[in-house]
Design a protein around this motif. Structure first.
Motif, PDB file in Angstrom:
ATOM      1  N   LYS A  47       0.810  -1.217   0.000  1.00 38.63           N
ATOM      2  CA  LYS A  47       0.000   0.000   0.000  1.00 38.63           C
ATOM      3  C   LYS A  47       0.843   1.267   0.000  1.00 38.63           C
ATOM      4  CE  LYS A  47      -3.537   0.340   2.690  1.00 38.63           C
ATOM      5  NZ  LYS A  47      -4.375   0.316   3.909  1.00 38.63           N
ATOM      6  N   TYR A  48       2.053   1.190   0.558  1.00 38.13           N
ATOM      7  CA  TYR A  48       2.868   2.390   0.740  1.00 38.13           C
ATOM      8  C   TYR A  48       4.269   2.177   0.189  1.00 38.13           C
ATOM      9  CZ  TYR A  48      -0.810   3.000   4.238  1.00 38.13           C
ATOM     10  OH  TYR A  48      -2.021   3.070   4.868  1.00 38.13           O
ATOM     11  N   LEU A  49       4.838   3.255  -0.318  1.00 38.36           N
ATOM     12  CA  LEU A  49       6.236   3.270  -0.727  1.00 38.36           C
ATOM     13  C   LEU A  49       6.949   4.339   0.089  1.00 38.36           C
ATOM     14  CD1 LEU A  49       8.473   2.305  -2.722  1.00 38.36           C
ATOM     15  CD2 LEU A  49       7.830   4.229  -4.181  1.00 38.36           C
ATOM     16  N   ALA A  50       7.968   3.941   0.824  1.00 43.49           N
ATOM     17  CA  ALA A  50       8.773   4.888   1.601  1.00 43.49           C
ATOM     18  C   ALA A  50      10.002   5.268   0.787  1.00 43.49           C
ATOM     19  CB  ALA A  50       9.195   4.276   2.927  1.00 43.49           C
ATOM     20  N   THR A  51      10.333   6.561   0.803  1.00 41.41           N
ATOM     21  CA  THR A  51      11.541   7.034   0.141  1.00 41.41           C
ATOM     22  C   THR A  51      12.364   7.851   1.127  1.00 41.41           C
ATOM     23  OG1 THR A  51      10.511   9.103  -0.657  1.00 41.41           O
ATOM     24  CG2 THR A  51      10.369   7.177  -2.090  1.00 41.41           C
ATOM     25  N   ARG A  52      13.654   7.816   0.937  1.00 44.69           N
ATOM     26  CA  ARG A  52      14.520   8.732   1.669  1.00 44.69           C
ATOM     27  C   ARG A  52      15.283   9.538   0.641  1.00 44.69           C
ATOM     28  NH1 ARG A  52      20.112   6.523   2.840  1.00 44.69           N
ATOM     29  NH2 ARG A  52      20.210   4.468   1.886  1.00 44.69           N
ATOM     30  N   ALA A  53      15.505  10.805   0.946  1.00 51.47           N
ATOM     31  CA  ALA A  53      16.105  11.710  -0.019  1.00 51.47           C
ATOM     32  C   ALA A  53      17.290  12.443   0.594  1.00 51.47           C
ATOM     33  CB  ALA A  53      15.063  12.715  -0.510  1.00 51.47           C
ATOM     34  N   LYS A  54      18.042  13.107  -0.249  1.00 54.11           N
ATOM     35  CA  LYS A  54      19.238  13.808   0.214  1.00 54.11           C
ATOM     36  C   LYS A  54      18.923  15.044   1.044  1.00 54.11           C
ATOM     37  CE  LYS A  54      22.456  12.110  -3.266  1.00 54.11           C
ATOM     38  NZ  LYS A  54      23.417  12.455  -4.335  1.00 54.11           N
ATOM     39  N   ASP A  55      17.642  15.431   1.100  1.00 53.72           N
ATOM     40  CA  ASP A  55      17.266  16.541   1.980  1.00 53.72           C
ATOM     41  C   ASP A  55      16.928  16.061   3.390  1.00 53.72           C
ATOM     42  OD1 ASP A  55      14.902  15.253   1.512  1.00 53.72           O
ATOM     43  OD2 ASP A  55      13.802  17.008   0.842  1.00 53.72           O
ATOM     44  N   ARG A  56      17.259  14.771   3.687  1.00 50.06           N
ATOM     45  CA  ARG A  56      17.065  14.149   4.999  1.00 50.06           C
ATOM     46  C   ARG A  56      15.600  13.861   5.318  1.00 50.06           C
ATOM     47  NH1 ARG A  56      21.345  17.584   8.792  1.00 50.06           N
ATOM     48  NH2 ARG A  56      23.210  17.065   7.609  1.00 50.06           N
ATOM     49  N   PRO A 105      17.117  14.799  11.775  1.00 51.79           N
ATOM     50  CA  PRO A 105      18.211  15.755  11.977  1.00 51.79           C
ATOM     51  C   PRO A 105      19.529  15.319  11.353  1.00 51.79           C
ATOM     52  CG  PRO A 105      17.816  14.524  13.979  1.00 51.79           C
ATOM     53  CD  PRO A 105      16.717  14.148  13.033  1.00 51.79           C
ATOM     54  N   ASP A 106      19.587  14.088  10.889  1.00 47.43           N
ATOM     55  CA  ASP A 106      20.829  13.605  10.291  1.00 47.43           C
ATOM     56  C   ASP A 106      20.490  12.706   9.108  1.00 47.43           C
ATOM     57  OD1 ASP A 106      23.524  13.165   9.914  1.00 47.43           O
ATOM     58  OD2 ASP A 106      23.921  12.824  12.033  1.00 47.43           O
ATOM     59  N   GLU A 107      21.490  12.309   8.369  1.00 42.07           N
ATOM     60  CA  GLU A 107      21.288  11.456   7.207  1.00 42.07           C
ATOM     61  C   GLU A 107      20.653  10.128   7.603  1.00 42.07           C
ATOM     62  OE1 GLU A 107      23.938   9.104   3.815  1.00 42.07           O
ATOM     63  OE2 GLU A 107      24.901  10.217   5.444  1.00 42.07           O
ATOM     64  N   VAL A 108      19.685   9.671   6.831  1.00 42.42           N
ATOM     65  CA  VAL A 108      19.069   8.365   7.034  1.00 42.42           C
ATOM     66  C   VAL A 108      19.700   7.400   6.048  1.00 42.42           C
ATOM     67  CG1 VAL A 108      16.918   7.056   6.991  1.00 42.42           C
ATOM     68  CG2 VAL A 108      16.930   9.406   7.830  1.00 42.42           C
ATOM     69  N   SER A 162      22.467   8.159  10.633  1.00 41.41           N
ATOM     70  CA  SER A 162      23.907   8.005  10.481  1.00 41.41           C
ATOM     71  C   SER A 162      24.650   8.163  11.803  1.00 41.41           C
ATOM     72  CB  SER A 162      24.442   9.020   9.465  1.00 41.41           C
ATOM     73  OG  SER A 162      24.243  10.328   9.936  1.00 41.41           O
ATOM     74  N   GLU A 163      23.922   8.454  12.865  1.00 40.92           N
ATOM     75  CA  GLU A 163      24.559   8.515  14.179  1.00 40.92           C
ATOM     76  C   GLU A 163      24.460   7.134  14.839  1.00 40.92           C
ATOM     77  OE1 GLU A 163      26.444  10.892  15.345  1.00 40.92           O
ATOM     78  OE2 GLU A 163      26.115  12.015  13.519  1.00 40.92           O
TER      79      GLU A 163
END
Length: 223
Positions: free
Chosen positions: A58-67, A85-88, A104-105
């Protein structure tokens, strides 16, 4: 046809649709398995670095360079988004609809399908680099940049930990029967861990670092 190189692909669990993101273009394209037509998700503010379909498709998750992490409905409309607050570095959906996100922490944040934080797992000793839920969503494996793999319950309780420290963990995948966890490392080796976190086999001889979009793959018999 697309002139921009495709950086990642993701199938829906039922194999009916294929999503693609691109190296530069800030958009996602979804094709039905017939290939007769495609739909493009709304243009996003930054290029996409990762895709993950929910287990029900049902859903598509995306991660982008804008965090930002964005959750889209299958037809392409935006359902929810949140900015970290940080890169995923990784995304993974559980069978129950929980989205695990690796920062990324040193923490993993669990979101629901409305992008609301449900829990934060602070156990990793170094930056989380890979995630994998088992089939029923009762275990989450967290690979780390310094070679440790932490296996936790959904509430963050530690089930087991493997502190090999050999090389960065790049990808993880549970076998269909959940008896083994395949882990790809930066030392060009795939290691198989049992249900207690012990390494039972090493698959060496790779020509370069094992780092594949989506990581590893099992055939359905678990071999």
């Amino acid at each position: 046809l697309n002139s921009t190189p495709i950086s990642q692909l993701a199938w829906t669990p039922d194999g009916s649709r294929l999503a693609a993101c691109f190296n530069i273009r800030p958009s996602v394209t979804v094709w039905p398995v017939s290939g007769d037509a495609n739909s493009s998700f709304a243009k996003q503010p930054a290029s996409i670095t990762n895709l993950a379909w929910s287990t029900n498709g049902k859903y598509l998750a995306t991660r982008a360079k804008d965090r930002a992490i964005r959750i889209w409905l299958a037809e392409g409309s935006l359902r929810a988004e949140t900015t970290q607050p940080d890169e995923v570095r990784a995304l993974a959906w559980s069978a129950g609809g929980t989205l695990a996100t690796a920062w990324s922490e040193t923490s993993v944040v669990l979101l629901n399908d409305s992008a609301t934080t449900m829990a934060t797992i602070s156990g990793p000793a170094s930056a989380p680099s890979a995630l994998a839920w088992n089939a029923d969503g009762s275990r989450l494996a967290i690979g780390q940049a310094k070679g440790t793999i932490l296996c936790v319950a959904p509430d963050g309780t530690k089930v087991w930990e493997n502190r090999s420290g050999i090389a960065s963990v790049n990808a993880l995948e549970w076998s269909p029967n959940e008896s083994l966890l395949a882990a790809t490392y930066g030392d060009h080796v795939v290691r198989l861990l049992d249900s207690h976190g012990s390494v039972v086999s090493e698959l060496a001889g790779q020509l370069s670092a094992v780092w594949i979009n989506g990581g590893t793959a099992w055939i359905t018999s678990g071999e």
